[in-house]
Design an enzyme around this catalytic site. Structure first.
Site, PDB file in Angstrom:
ATOM      1  CB  SER A 125      30.166  53.926  33.625  1.00  0.00           C
ATOM      2  OG  SER A 125      31.378  52.851  34.393  1.00  0.00           O
ATOM      3  CE1 TYR A 150      28.054  48.635  34.145  1.00  0.00           C
ATOM      4  CE2 TYR A 150      30.220  49.815  34.697  1.00  0.00           C
ATOM      5  CZ  TYR A 150      28.736  49.779  35.410  1.00  0.00           C
ATOM      6  OH  TYR A 150      28.371  50.820  35.768  1.00  0.00           O
TER       7      TYR A 150
END
Length: 321
Positions: A125, A150
């Site tokens: 990501s 995350y």
């Protein structure tokens, strides 16, 4: 070949594209309730079922289930897109990220090793860049100061994959996705939730005065990048691990307020904005340097935001009705 998270946004499109190319594709997903499972079932019905792609219900955090999957289907190539997504949700339910993104990923790596997979392509990501002030973000930039759990799990995935690639010499490639959008997208993403609220005449929450910038990347461009990279694994040279990471972004960051104006134009409605402070875990900007991607596979995303949002808007009106 195996696509995990095949009922998810990116996973469903990737699995469908590989099937269209003539490959035998097996999908799996745990169909969790982070957002409505009905949307996942709808994706399977619309994108996978017509192409004969099964999407098996499976929990990747269960090592025994993963081993059974690999033993039965013996995939040569693996596209691992299953993960617990979302920056803000990681503040509310950190355990979900540990199980899906760390335990689940470790099980995938071990299965790939045991079954001698030829190439593992996995989702990272743009969040790994944290609050990086240098733009555009390059793969060589420091990524050791994540500002959300995350992001920390995604950086951990890169490190875990590198170590397995180094130790066991199997090719692995990480993909740093930048704000993916388009038809069949995720309801927790701004473009989707804004569209829902704007069409109902509801207020939309806009953080940090709308000055945050995001590198919105259209789903078709993401799929093209994924497929090209899948068939071009990194070759180990001079003792280096056959591992690499690539940005996949549009290389054109857009201010959130500008994005809202474009969405207003596409939908034909005016947004009612509720300005709120910047949220924990958010970053000021995301901006992909795509030179490495272009050099490796001769492609980089370039779909204009308005064109992509028009396609999303047309799909949403059909799906919502």
């Amino acid at each position: 070949m195996l696509v995990t998270g095949a009922a998810g946004f990116i996973g469903a499109f990737v699995a469908a594209r590989l099937a269209d190319m003539g490959y035998q594709v097996i999908g799996c997903d745990n169909f969790n309730d982070y957002y409505t499972p009905q949307l996942k079932r709808d994706r399977v019905a619309a994108l996978l079922a017509p192409r004969g792609v099964p999407c098996l219900p499976l929990e990747l955090a269960d090592a025994a289930q993963v081993e059974q999957l690999f033993a039965q289907h013996r995939p040569a190539l693996v596209v691992h897109l299953a993960a617990q997504a979302g920056v803000r949700y990681s503040l509310q339910n950190p355990a979900a990220y540990i199980q899906s993104n760390l335990v689940g990923f470790a099980n995938m790596l071990e299965a790939c090793r045991q079954h001698q997979v030829e190439h593992l392509l996995y989702a990272s990501s743009s969040s790994v860049y944290g609050a990086n002030a240098k733009v555009p973000f390059s793969e060589s930039d420091r990524t050791d100061e994540p500002v959300s759990l995350y992001a920390a799990t995604k950086k951990s995935n890169e490190l875990m994959a590198y170590s397995y690639s180094h130790l066991y010499r199997f090719p692995a490639t990480g993909l740093r996705f930048f704000t993916v959008y388009g038809p069949w997208g995720r309801p927790d993403m701004a473009y989707f939730s804004f569209t829902q609220k704007m069409l109902k005449g509801e207020m939309i929450p806009v953080f940090a005065g709308g000055e945050l910038r995001r590198d919105f990347t259209y789903i078709d461009d993401i799929v093209e990048g994924v497929v090209r990279l899948l068939f071009k694994p990194t070759v180990a040279e001079n003792g280096a691990a056959p591992h690499a990471v690539f940005n996949i972004g549009n290389h054109q960051p857009v201010r959130v307020l500008e994005f809202i104006r474009t969405l207003e134009k596409v939908l034909g409605v005016e947004a009612r904005i509720d300005f709120q402070p910047m949220q924990p875990g958010d970053v000021p900007a995301t901006y992909a340097d795509t030179a490495a991607l272009r050099a490796h596979v001769g492609f980089a995303p370039a779909t204009p935001l308005e064109q992509g949002l028009e396609r999303f808007g047309a799909w949403y009106r059909t799906w919502a009705n």
